[in-house]
Structures are given as C-alpha cells and as structure tokens.
Scaffold this motif. Structure first.
Motif, PDB file in Angstrom:
ATOM      1  N   ASP A 229      95.548  37.774 115.972  1.00 23.15           N
ATOM      2  CA  ASP A 229      94.874  38.893 116.624  1.00 23.15           C
ATOM      3  C   ASP A 229      93.389  38.651 116.770  1.00 23.15           C
ATOM      4  O   ASP A 229      92.763  39.077 117.723  1.00 23.15           O
ATOM      5  CB  ASP A 229      95.106  40.177 115.831  1.00 23.15           C
ATOM      6  N   GLU A 230      92.808  37.929 115.805  1.00 23.31           N
ATOM      7  CA  GLU A 230      91.369  37.704 115.883  1.00 23.31           C
ATOM      8  C   GLU A 230      91.008  36.856 117.094  1.00 23.31           C
ATOM      9  O   GLU A 230      89.928  36.965 117.652  1.00 23.31           O
ATOM     10  CB  GLU A 230      90.889  37.027 114.601  1.00 23.31           C
ATOM     11  N   ASP A 231      91.929  35.972 117.497  1.00 21.35           N
ATOM     12  CA  ASP A 231      91.656  35.125 118.659  1.00 21.35           C
ATOM     13  C   ASP A 231      91.852  35.894 119.952  1.00 21.35           C
ATOM     14  O   ASP A 231      91.166  35.687 120.930  1.00 21.35           O
ATOM     15  CB  ASP A 231      92.596  33.903 118.651  1.00 21.35           C
ATOM     16  N   THR A 232      92.858  36.796 119.952  1.00 18.19           N
ATOM     17  CA  THR A 232      93.259  37.446 121.187  1.00 18.19           C
ATOM     18  C   THR A 232      92.521  38.741 121.418  1.00 18.19           C
ATOM     19  O   THR A 232      92.161  39.088 122.512  1.00 18.19           O
ATOM     20  CB  THR A 232      94.781  37.713 121.140  1.00 18.19           C
ATOM     21  N   PHE A 233      92.336  39.473 120.297  1.00 21.52           N
ATOM     22  CA  PHE A 233      91.843  40.822 120.317  1.00 21.52           C
ATOM     23  C   PHE A 233      90.335  40.824 120.204  1.00 21.52           C
ATOM     24  O   PHE A 233      89.832  40.945 119.124  1.00 21.52           O
ATOM     25  CB  PHE A 233      92.387  41.486 119.087  1.00 21.52           C
ATOM     26  N   ASP A 234      89.598  40.671 121.239  1.00 21.94           N
ATOM     27  CA  ASP A 234      88.156  40.559 121.087  1.00 21.94           C
ATOM     28  C   ASP A 234      87.499  41.024 122.366  1.00 21.94           C
ATOM     29  O   ASP A 234      88.136  41.129 123.407  1.00 21.94           O
ATOM     30  CB  ASP A 234      87.765  39.107 120.784  1.00 21.94           C
ATOM     31  N   PHE A 235      86.209  41.314 122.257  1.00 21.95           N
ATOM     32  CA  PHE A 235      85.403  41.692 123.411  1.00 21.95           C
ATOM     33  C   PHE A 235      84.319  40.637 123.552  1.00 21.95           C
ATOM     34  O   PHE A 235      83.487  40.476 122.659  1.00 21.95           O
ATOM     35  CB  PHE A 235      84.828  43.092 123.203  1.00 21.95           C
TER      36      PHE A 235
ATOM     37  N   ALA B 232      84.341  52.421 128.044  1.00 22.22           N
ATOM     38  CA  ALA B 232      85.166  51.213 128.193  1.00 22.22           C
ATOM     39  C   ALA B 232      85.920  50.917 126.896  1.00 22.22           C
ATOM     40  O   ALA B 232      87.099  50.534 126.913  1.00 22.22           O
ATOM     41  CB  ALA B 232      84.294  50.028 128.590  1.00 22.22           C
ATOM     42  N   SER B 233      85.253  51.111 125.746  1.00 22.22           N
ATOM     43  CA  SER B 233      85.911  50.893 124.453  1.00 22.22           C
ATOM     44  C   SER B 233      87.025  51.902 124.224  1.00 22.22           C
ATOM     45  O   SER B 233      88.114  51.558 123.739  1.00 22.22           O
ATOM     46  CB  SER B 233      84.887  50.991 123.322  1.00 22.22           C
ATOM     47  N   LEU B 234      86.774  53.156 124.576  1.00 20.93           N
ATOM     48  CA  LEU B 234      87.801  54.192 124.419  1.00 20.93           C
ATOM     49  C   LEU B 234      88.999  53.911 125.320  1.00 20.93           C
ATOM     50  O   LEU B 234      90.146  54.186 124.949  1.00 20.93           O
ATOM     51  CB  LEU B 234      87.202  55.565 124.732  1.00 20.93           C
ATOM     52  N   THR B 235      88.732  53.352 126.505  1.00 19.17           N
ATOM     53  CA  THR B 235      89.825  52.980 127.403  1.00 19.17           C
ATOM     54  C   THR B 235      90.698  51.911 126.767  1.00 19.17           C
ATOM     55  O   THR B 235      91.930  52.002 126.774  1.00 19.17           O
ATOM     56  CB  THR B 235      89.265  52.463 128.741  1.00 19.17           C
ATOM     57  N   ALA B 236      90.052  50.885 126.207  1.00 21.29           N
ATOM     58  CA  ALA B 236      90.805  49.812 125.552  1.00 21.29           C
ATOM     59  C   ALA B 236      91.597  50.351 124.364  1.00 21.29           C
ATOM     60  O   ALA B 236      92.775  50.020 124.184  1.00 21.29           O
ATOM     61  CB  ALA B 236      89.862  48.704 125.111  1.00 21.29           C
ATOM     62  N   ALA B 237      90.967  51.199 123.548  1.00 25.10           N
ATOM     63  CA  ALA B 237      91.654  51.758 122.379  1.00 25.10           C
ATOM     64  C   ALA B 237      92.845  52.611 122.789  1.00 25.10           C
ATOM     65  O   ALA B 237      93.886  52.609 122.124  1.00 25.10           O
ATOM     66  CB  ALA B 237      90.671  52.588 121.548  1.00 25.10           C
ATOM     67  N   SER B 238      92.717  53.329 123.900  1.00 27.68           N
ATOM     68  CA  SER B 238      93.805  54.184 124.367  1.00 27.68           C
ATOM     69  C   SER B 238      94.996  53.374 124.859  1.00 27.68           C
ATOM     70  O   SER B 238      96.147  53.760 124.654  1.00 27.68           O
ATOM     71  CB  SER B 238      93.296  55.100 125.484  1.00 27.68           C
TER      72      SER B 238
ATOM     73  N   TRP C 253      80.721  42.078 130.227  1.00 31.19           N
ATOM     74  CA  TRP C 253      81.609  41.768 129.116  1.00 31.19           C
ATOM     75  C   TRP C 253      83.038  42.150 129.477  1.00 31.19           C
ATOM     76  O   TRP C 253      83.262  43.004 130.338  1.00 31.19           O
ATOM     77  CB  TRP C 253      81.170  42.516 127.853  1.00 31.19           C
ATOM     78  N   MET C 254      84.003  41.508 128.797  1.00 30.86           N
ATOM     79  CA  MET C 254      85.408  41.770 129.084  1.00 30.86           C
ATOM     80  C   MET C 254      86.209  41.960 127.800  1.00 30.86           C
ATOM     81  O   MET C 254      85.825  41.467 126.736  1.00 30.86           O
ATOM     82  CB  MET C 254      86.024  40.618 129.888  1.00 30.86           C
ATOM     83  N   CYS C 255      87.302  42.695 127.914  1.00 29.68           N
ATOM     84  CA  CYS C 255      88.273  42.788 126.829  1.00 29.68           C
ATOM     85  C   CYS C 255      89.200  41.588 126.964  1.00 29.68           C
ATOM     86  O   CYS C 255      89.870  41.422 127.983  1.00 29.68           O
ATOM     87  CB  CYS C 255      89.059  44.090 126.933  1.00 29.68           C
ATOM     88  N   ALA C 256      89.214  40.733 125.955  1.00 28.63           N
ATOM     89  CA  ALA C 256      89.920  39.450 126.061  1.00 28.63           C
ATOM     90  C   ALA C 256      91.425  39.586 125.909  1.00 28.63           C
ATOM     91  O   ALA C 256      92.154  38.636 126.157  1.00 28.63           O
ATOM     92  CB  ALA C 256      89.396  38.471 125.002  1.00 28.63           C
ATOM     93  N   ARG C 257      91.899  40.753 125.528  1.00 28.16           N
ATOM     94  CA  ARG C 257      93.353  40.926 125.420  1.00 28.16           C
ATOM     95  C   ARG C 257      93.879  41.611 126.678  1.00 28.16           C
ATOM     96  O   ARG C 257      93.361  42.643 127.092  1.00 28.16           O
ATOM     97  CB  ARG C 257      93.717  41.761 124.210  1.00 28.16           C
ATOM     98  N   PRO C 258      94.938  41.068 127.292  1.00 28.52           N
ATOM     99  CA  PRO C 258      95.540  41.747 128.451  1.00 28.52           C
ATOM    100  C   PRO C 258      96.133  43.085 128.018  1.00 28.52           C
ATOM    101  O   PRO C 258      96.936  43.144 127.083  1.00 28.52           O
ATOM    102  CB  PRO C 258      96.645  40.773 128.903  1.00 28.52           C
TER     103      PRO C 258
ATOM    104  N   ILE D 227      96.049  44.669 132.624  1.00 32.88           N
ATOM    105  CA  ILE D 227      94.801  45.355 132.975  1.00 32.88           C
ATOM    106  C   ILE D 227      93.649  44.622 132.303  1.00 32.88           C
ATOM    107  O   ILE D 227      93.697  44.327 131.104  1.00 32.88           O
ATOM    108  CB  ILE D 227      94.830  46.827 132.529  1.00 32.88           C
ATOM    109  N   LEU D 228      92.608  44.346 133.080  1.00 27.81           N
ATOM    110  CA  LEU D 228      91.383  43.726 132.574  1.00 27.81           C
ATOM    111  C   LEU D 228      90.265  44.751 132.638  1.00 27.81           C
ATOM    112  O   LEU D 228      90.031  45.354 133.692  1.00 27.81           O
ATOM    113  CB  LEU D 228      91.031  42.496 133.423  1.00 27.81           C
ATOM    114  N   ILE D 229      89.585  44.974 131.519  1.00 28.74           N
ATOM    115  CA  ILE D 229      88.471  45.928 131.457  1.00 28.74           C
ATOM    116  C   ILE D 229      87.160  45.157 131.397  1.00 28.74           C
ATOM    117  O   ILE D 229      86.989  44.284 130.539  1.00 28.74           O
ATOM    118  CB  ILE D 229      88.602  46.857 130.245  1.00 28.74           C
ATOM    119  N   LEU D 230      86.249  45.491 132.318  1.00 28.92           N
ATOM    120  CA  LEU D 230      84.928  44.867 132.357  1.00 28.92           C
ATOM    121  C   LEU D 230      83.860  45.931 132.126  1.00 28.92           C
ATOM    122  O   LEU D 230      83.936  47.028 132.684  1.00 28.92           O
ATOM    123  CB  LEU D 230      84.687  44.182 133.707  1.00 28.92           C
ATOM    124  N   ASP D 231      82.868  45.588 131.320  1.00 27.18           N
ATOM    125  CA  ASP D 231      81.737  46.472 131.036  1.00 27.18           C
ATOM    126  C   ASP D 231      80.481  45.811 131.578  1.00 27.18           C
ATOM    127  O   ASP D 231      80.041  44.775 131.069  1.00 27.18           O
ATOM    128  CB  ASP D 231      81.635  46.700 129.521  1.00 27.18           C
ATOM    129  N   CYS D 232      79.904  46.417 132.633  1.00 32.20           N
ATOM    130  CA  CYS D 232      78.715  45.854 133.287  1.00 32.20           C
ATOM    131  C   CYS D 232      77.454  46.485 132.704  1.00 32.20           C
ATOM    132  O   CYS D 232      77.448  47.666 132.349  1.00 32.20           O
ATOM    133  CB  CYS D 232      78.794  46.093 134.793  1.00 32.20           C
TER     134      CYS D 232
END
Length: 751
Positions: free
Chosen positions: A3-9, A67-73, A100-105, A116-121
């Motif tokens: 998870d540490e490799d996959t689950f990251d921002f 963006a973080s709340l979206t990923a958590a949801s 920045w991006m959420c590295a986990r699909p 879904i890919l989440i980007l934070d500009c």
C-alpha cells in the motif's frame, strides 16, 4: 506491491524555478517538468476508460482539502494509518506547487471498468502569471472534469481574467480539442441563493457571470469589458454546472489529518450532511464520460488509454515549454495519426493483401483445374495489375472512411493536414509494393517444372499457400487483439483465502516486472516473446505499427488450478447469472401468479377438501418469495463482485435456495396427496349447501391441471439439459475457423 507504494499522493508536474537572470529576461519561458515516476504509474496502474478530475481555484480556496476528501470518499479500504493526503494549509504563498496526483487508481462504484485520476493544481496567484497560465492550459487539455473551487462563492475579476486567457488559447488552435465539463464548486454553500431567495443552478450561474454594478468601483468601460469576458467563458466551455457543498465540519478542518482519519471522520454522524453533499457532487462528476482522445470527435467517442495519456502529457509539457504562446495542434495531430496507423492502416493493409492473394489463388485454381500450368507472364501481369489498381482504390477509400468514423470525426481539419496525407500516401505505396501473388505464380510454375510427382506437387503448393494465408490472417488480427487487450477489463486475480475464516486476502493486477523495474499488463505471443502494453506506448516515438508481433491476452488458469473456494465461487456466480435461472424465474412468476389468484378467489369454496385452496395460496406466496430471492441473487452476482464477503453472500443465497427446494418438494407431495385422493363419487360441485361434499369445480380442475404442468416441466428439464449438451458438442466439433474461408478448404483439397 504494498500500500505504501501504491497509496500515495505524488507530484505530477513540477515548476522549475528560474534563476534571477531568467526571471528578468522578458523572453524567458517558464519551464514545467513531468515527474518520471508519476508518468510510469499513470501508464501502468490505471485502467481504461480513465476519468480525470482536476481541482482548480484561487490560492487558499480549499481545493487541496476537497481533492483529499474526494480520494478518501472513493477509497474503499485504507490500511495505512499514517498515509497523508494532498498537502493543504494556510500559507499565503500556497502549499501546492505544480500539479499533484493521487497515485492509486480510484474506482467508479457505478462502473465495473475504468479508473479515476485526481489532480490537484496549484492555486491561482501562487506562481507568476505565465507559469499559472501554462499549468491551467495543461489541466484543461488533459481533464475530463474541471472543478473550479469557489470560496467565497463568486468568480472574481482575477479569476475571470485567467479563465479568459486560457480559453482564448483554444480559439487559436485548429484541432478540435475536447474541453472538459466544468463544475463550479462553491464551498460552504448548502443552498443556492441570490438576494436571500433560493434559485436554480442555472439562475445562480447566470448571476455570478453577471457584473454587479452596485458592488464594484469599475468604470462603465471596464464593466462592459468584464461582462464580455464572462460571456466569452460561458460560450466557450461546452458545459458549466454547479455542485455546491455544505459546511465542512469543524473536526475535518485539521490539515494534519491522515487519510484514514479523514475517512473515519467523514463516515461519522457529525459529518453526515457534508458527506451527503460530497457524495452528490461526486455522483455528478462520475456521470461525465471518461477522457476522450484529444482532437477526436468520432461517435462513439474514442477514449484515451492511460499509457497513451502518459505519453501525451509528457509531449504536451515539451510543447508548452517551447514557446510563449504554446499551440499543441501538431501534438494532437500526431497522437491521432498514431491511432490511425495502429488501428486502421495496419489492419486494412492486411485485408487488402488477403483479398488480393485470394484473387490470385482463384485464378490459379482455374488454371490447375484445366491442367494449364504454363502461365503466360504478360497475361498474369495484366490481370494482377488491373486487380491491384481496383483494390487499392477501394481500400484507400475504406481507410479514409474509417478515419472519419472511428478516429477524427466529421469535418476535422486534421484530415486535410499534410501529415495525414503523407500517412495515406505511405499506405498506398505499401499496398502497391505487395508482390506475394506474383511470387506465388512463379512458385507454382517452378513446382510443376521441377517436381514430377503429382501428390508432391499438391503438397508443396498447399503448404506454400497455407503459410501465406496464415501470415496474412495473423496480421489482420494482430493489432486488433492488442488494442482489445489494452482497452479490455483490467486483468486481475484473487489471492488465496484464509483457511480458517475464508476471508479474501486481496486482489492484485496480473502484471509483469522487467529486470529494469518497469511494470505493466503483459501478453504472450506465438513465438514466445512478451511485450508490455504500457511500454509499447511509452517508449515508442510513433513507430510503424506493423513492427509489433501478434499478441493474445493472458488467459487465466483453468478452474482445476484455482483454489477450491475460488472454483466454487465461480460456479455459484455462473449459476446465478445464467440464462437458465432467468427462464426459471419467468416460469415461476407465471405459475405463482396463477396459483395465488386461484387460491384467493376460491378461498373457502371447497369445504369437502379445504386443503386445496390452502395448497395453492401457500405454494403461490412462497414461490413469489423464492423468485424475489433469485432476483436478489442475480443482481448480487452481477454487481457485488468486489464486496468483501462476496463468497459468503453467494453461499447464503445457495443455502436459501436449497431450503426453498426442500420446502417445495414436501409441499408438492402434500398437494398431490390432497388433490389426487379426492373421491369423485362422493364430491359434488353443484349444491353449495351440502358442505360435507361440495367443492368448486373450477378450483378442483385448475389444481389438477397445475400439477400436470409441473409434471411436464419436471420431465422436460433433463431432456432439454441433455439436448443442450449434445448441441454444444456437435457445434464445437463442426465449427470452421472464422479466419478460413470455405473455398480455401476446397482449393487445398484439390491441390
């Protein structure tokens, strides 16, 4: 892969800080850089179709938190207690730099495929204007959903100017670049209001894109110019809508929260209202189609592939870094041209070769039947040349038609580009250089001249033609199979369940790891070579598609190699989603309706044998309940395959159906006893006053006939089952391969 490799921002786009000399240079172009690790993750871990949510907004508006709340949801299982979300805070210079991006699909819960890919500009005003503009240009081109976060809930003058500048760049582009769906996301606005009155989303958008003359110090000319810019933004963006959020709970305003804590807090009772509004916003986002291939207007839409997107992003950054006013027309044209060459040119060339070779074989067949083996060179040359010209014209026209229908869309300016014309001319030259038919005739003439044995002649010619046709058929299927494999559902396998509690350990993608550390879904070839799907798109600078070997997707091991629980689960899912279960459901509902209707209509009208209406009523009601459980099991097997306790759920369903089966057997036997043991010499159907012998005739006859219908169904079930098995065996043995024409067999037999 943990998870540490996959689950990251992680950073996707970095802004390279200029030197003092560059900063003072009026000709200096701000430089962006794409992170190599993010590029590889995007290409190899994400699945198609991909949806890209980009969060933009003013500095300090709260877009990183959202963006973080979206990923958590969207994340269903967060195991790392220390995992940090996107960085957010109150620094006046901004916390987020670059993109920045959420590295986990992330998975869309409403769809089985895609990610879904989440980007934070970074916030507007966090960098110099030129750097900000280039970042926003990048985000607008690559996103499928552009979320403009508003706090306060208005489009101020500075934000309007930046949006206007970015959209003006699209007007200078000739390629039909697909602009994203734009969502205005006002924070802490539970109800849309104007002048203390509740309004619709359309009225609210109309209001914020209108200059309020009473609350600004602008002159008349400035107000008119600002209103023109507002109108330009609304006219240029294809879709603008609003997704408002209620007040963020106080306990969630802590910027040091981990993602796990954020998820837990969001599911608590105190955050119920906010979670509901966030879920409603995401539902609107997820209804939007995935990211289309930039420049393509084909119907149905051509979706961009993750590896293709990673390469496009990298090249787009190179284009943006080159000039002050970047125009990615050439890049978009090149991207579409590669799709055209990969998916259309290669396959069409092979189809041309197959038809041309078949024509030559047909002519040779006629000569062989007439024992005319001394072919005249001029005659052959003229016949083949005429056929070549006819087929080239036909297949070049087919290429152009497919380019319009599947890649570019109608009225695309890219169809008249020089690159497209050169690609078509190159394809035409390749068709013209195909000489297999001429070589075939030379081979035939040589065989008849040097080989005396007729059987040996037939064998050699048959092997030669068979080999050529097989090569062509492989070439027709090759690129199509690769594309289908890349576009198909992500290949996954389940890990072994716990032997004690049978809980699922997890699901992993079937990937191949190269010695250099690269990863990606892999495909095995007939010559024992392998190729990474992601690698093919990332490391190729648009090479000719015909250089790639033929691929067949990885095939899962047979059921006997799977665990017993996995094999049983596969059987249960197959049972509950089969057409047979739907047929049983339909018949059951019809019989249940008839039985329940008769039992209720003639209730109390058979005092001689009161068990008959009781039998029909109970049988009908229980059958309805059983049909409902079948429907429930069907949808569970279809839609809940990623549920944590899916295996246990399927077992519960099968146990319920077994219990229903036992009840039906017992109750059906009782019904037979009650109905067939009636003494017709005693029972009468005319005098209702004689309650000791009276029974309604319609009820009694209907009950008997319903039992007979059940007997017929019981008898038909094994007969139809055996017939279906026999049909499948016969059909399997008599199937001719789809890539071989019936005439090919006849020609090979004769030769």
């Amino acid at each position: 892969m943990n998870d540490e490799d996959t689950f990251d921002f992680i950073p996707l786009i970095k802004c390279i800080a200029p030197t003092d000399e560059q900063r003072n240079d009026p000709e200096y172009i701000p430089q962006l850089e794409m992170d190599l690790n993010a590029k590889n993750i995007l290409a190899e871990r994400f699945a198609s179709p991909i949806s890209i949510f980009v969060y933009m907004g003013n500095l300090g508006a709260g877009k990183s938190k959202l963006a973080s709340l979206t990923a958590a949801s969207l994340l269903t299982n967060i195991t790392d207690q220390k995992l940090q979300p996107f960085k957010s805070g109150d620094d006046p210079k901004g916390i987020t730099h670059g993109v920045w991006m959420c590295a986990r699909p992330l998975k869309n819960p409403n769809k089985k495929r895609g990610s879904i890919l989440i980007l934070d500009c970074e916030g507007m005003g966090g960098n110099d204007v030129k750097t900000n503009n280039n970042l926003y240009l990048f985000c607008m081109i690559v996103s499928s959903v552009l979320a403009v976060v508003l706090r306060p809930a208005r489009i101020d003058r500075e934000q309007c100017d930046r949006l206007y500048d970015e959209l003006s760049r699209f007007q200078r582009m000739q390629s039909p670049c697909i602009l994203p769906s734009t969502w205005l996301v006002p924070l802490e606005l539970p109800i849309l209001k104007c002048n203390d009155q509740v309004v619709s989303s359309h009225q609210w958008i109309q209001k914020i894109f209108t200059v309020d003359e009473s609350s600004n110090n602008l002159g008349t000319t400035q107000q008119k110019e600002l209103q023109k810019r507002y109108d330009f933004i609304r006219q240029t963006l294809p879709k603008i809508d609003v997704a408002n959020l209620t007040y963020l709970p106080h306990e969630m305003k802590d910027n040091t929260m981990t993602l796990k804590t954020m998820k837990t807090t969001m599911n608590s009772k105190s955050s119920k209202d906010y979670h509901a509004s966030l879920t409603e916003m995401l539902k609107k986002f997820m209804d939007t189609q995935g990211k289309q291939l930039p420049g393509s207007n084909s119907i149905p839409a051509l979706m961009v592939r993750p590896a293709e997107l990673a390469l496009f992003m990298s090249d787009l950054i190179d284009v943006i870094n080159q000039v002050k006013e970047p125009n990615p027309d050439d890049l978009i044209g090149r991207c579409l041209l590669k799709r055209f060459e990969d998916e259309i040119v290669k396959k069409t060339e092979a189809e041309f070769q197959k038809e041309f070779l078949n024509t030559a074989m047909k002519y040779a067949k006629e000569k062989i039947e007439k024992q005319e083996t001394n072919f005249e060179p001029d005659e052959i040359s003229n016949i083949l040349q005429d056929e070549r010209h006819r087929l080239i014209g036909e297949y070049i026209k087919k290429m152009k038609t497919l380019a319009v229908d599947k890649i570019y869309g109608l009225n695309s300016t890219l169809l008249s580009s020089e690159n497209f014309k050169q690609s078509v001319n190159a394809a035409q030259a390749k068709l013209n250089s195909y000489t297999d038919p001429e070589e075939l005739f030379i081979k035939i003439k040589h065989i008849y001249k040097n080989v005396q044995n007729e059987e040996e002649q037939t064998r050699i010619i048959s092997e030669e033609t068979d080999k050529r046709l097989k090569t062509i058929v492989d070439r027709i299927c090759r690129e199509e199979m690769i594309n289908q494999a890349i576009d198909g559902q992500e290949l996954q396998c389940e890990l072994e369940r716990c032997r004690t509690c049978h809980r699922q350990a997890g699901i992993v993608s079937i990937i191949h790891q190269c010695s250099n550390g690269r990863q990606g879904n892999f495909y095995r070839y007939d010559d024992n070579r392998m190729m990474l799907s992601a690698r093919r798109n990332l490391h190729a600078s648009f090479p000719p598609a015909y250089n790639w070997p033929m691929a067949t997707p990885y095939v899962q091991p047979p059921p006997k190699q799977l665990s017993k629980h996995r094999a049983l689960l596969a059987l249960l899912v197959k049972h509950f989603t089969s057409k047979k279960i739907l047929l049983v459901l339909l018949i059951g509902l019809i019989l249940a309706s008839i039985e329940l209707a008769l039992g209720q209509k003639y209730k109390g009208q058979c005092p001689y044998r009161p068990h008959i209406p009781l039998f029909l009523t109970v049988h009908g009601i229980v059958k309805f309940v059983a049909c409902f459980t079948i429907i429930l099991a069907y949808f569970q097997a279809r839609c809940l395959e990623n549920f944590r306790y899916f295996f246990e759920l399927m077992l519960i369903n099968i146990v319920i159906h077994i219990l229903f089966g036992i009840f039906f057997i017992v109750w059906f036997i009782l019904g037979n006893v009650w109905i067939w043991t009636v003494d017709t010499s005693v029972m009468q159907t005319t005098d209702q006053t004689q309650t000791s012998t009276y029974c309604e005739n319609t009820l009694y006859q209907a009950a008997k006939h319903l039992l007979i219908v059940h007997y017929i169904l019981f008898a038909l079930t094994p007969i139809l089952g055996i017939a279906l098995v026999v049909y499948k065996i016969v059909r399997k043995r008599g199937t001719i391969p789809a890539d071989v024409q019936p005439g090919d067999y006849e020609l090979q037999q004769r030769w």
